[in-house]
Design an enzyme around this catalytic site. Sequence first.
Site, mmCIF file in Angstrom:
data_model
loop_
_atom_site.group_PDB
_atom_site.id
_atom_site.type_symbol
_atom_site.label_atom_id
_atom_site.label_comp_id
_atom_site.label_asym_id
_atom_site.label_seq_id
_atom_site.Cartn_x
_atom_site.Cartn_y
_atom_site.Cartn_z
ATOM 1 N N GLY A 1 -29.087 17.832 28.190
ATOM 2 C CA GLY A 1 -29.059 16.959 29.362
ATOM 3 C C GLY A 1 -28.256 17.566 30.506
ATOM 4 O O GLY A 1 -28.674 17.521 31.670
ATOM 5 N N CYS A 2 -27.095 18.153 30.148
ATOM 6 C CA CYS A 2 -26.251 18.799 31.171
ATOM 7 C C CYS A 2 -27.028 19.921 31.835
ATOM 8 O O CYS A 2 -27.000 20.077 33.065
ATOM 9 C CB CYS A 2 -25.005 19.419 30.537
HETATM 10 O O1 PXL Z 1 -24.295 16.682 26.856
HETATM 11 C C1 PXL Z 1 -23.404 15.651 27.131
HETATM 12 C C2 PXL Z 1 -21.997 16.118 27.293
HETATM 13 C C3 PXL Z 1 -21.401 16.083 28.523
HETATM 14 N N1 PXL Z 1 -20.129 16.462 28.743
HETATM 15 C C4 PXL Z 1 -19.378 16.931 27.747
HETATM 16 C C5 PXL Z 1 -19.921 17.036 26.482
HETATM 17 C C6 PXL Z 1 -21.271 16.616 26.240
HETATM 18 C C7 PXL Z 1 -21.866 16.732 24.908
HETATM 19 O O2 PXL Z 1 -21.318 17.159 23.955
HETATM 20 O O3 PXL Z 1 -19.172 17.519 25.497
HETATM 21 C C8 PXL Z 1 -17.972 17.349 28.021
#
Ligand code: PXL
Length: 258
Positions: free
Chosen positions: A209-210
Site C-alpha cells: 500500500g505504501c
Molecule cells: O504498509 C503499512 C505500513 C505503514 N507504515 C508503517 C508500517 C506499515 C506496515 O507494516 O510499518 C510504518
Amino acid sequence: MRVALTIAGSDSGGGAGVQADLKVFFRFGLYGTSALTLVTAQNTLGVERLHLLPPSLVYQQIRSVAEDLPVHAAKTGALGSAEIVEAVAAGIRRHGIAPLVVDPVMVAKGGDPLLAPEAVAALKERLFPLTDLITPNRLEAEALLGRPIRTLEEAEEAALALLALGPRAVLLKGGHLEGEEAVDLLATREGVRAFSAPRVATRNTHGTGCTLSAAITALLALGKPLAEAVAEAKAYLTRALRSAPPLGQGHGPLNHFA
Ligand code: PXL
C-alpha cells in the site's frame, strides 16, 4: 528537481512506511523529504514495538520542510493517533500543501495497529477534506464506512460513499477482494473507473500500500493527471511485486527499483 514529502511512520525493516516511500520517490527521480509520525521496531515478521512522536514535532517537521522547499506533492501513511492526524491536517492547511494523497493506514501487515480506533473520525473530519486522493484497501474502507464490502458491486457503492466524505478522489484497492484480477476502483466526480491487473502470487507483500501511494504521489509531483498517475503506479506495483527480492523470513519487501 521536483520535491515530494511523505508524512508517515518509520519501518526499521525498510519495506514499508517512510523508508519505502523515499525509495519510491528516488526511483521516480524525485527529491524526497519526510515528516516522521511514529517509529516502529519491525522486520518482515512483524512489529515489535511502536512509539508515537509528539504531535507538535510532527507539525514542526512539516513546517520546516515546507518553509524552505517547494513541495510538489505529499502523502500520508501511518498517523498513529487523533492528535497526530490533527497536527498533520493543520500543517497541510497552513502551508497549502497539494496535491495530497492520504493512505489511511490502520494496521501493519501482521495485524498490528498503526492508528488508534478513535483517530478514524479525525481522519474523516480533518484530513479527508484537504485530500486529493485517498487509497483505502478493503479493510480500511470497511472501517471508514462501518459496513462490509464483499462484491465488486458493493465496492463500487463504497467508493462513492467514501467520495462523499470529502476527498477529491478515492482509489478503493481490490487486493483483498476475491478474483483472478486485482481490480482497483477510482471514484471521482466524473464517475467510477476500474483499473485491473493480474494478481501476483507472492508472500512478499510488505509495504504494498505504501509503495502504490508513494508512486502515485511521485507521478503527481511530476505533473501527471490523476488517472494516468494511478494507471502507471499500478503497472509499477505489479513489476515491483513480480521482481520482489527474497529477503527476510516473513512477508518480504517489494522491489522498489522495478
Ligand atoms: O504498509 C503499512 C505500513 C505503514 N507504515 C508503517 C508500517 C506499515 C506496515 O507494516 O510499518 C510504518
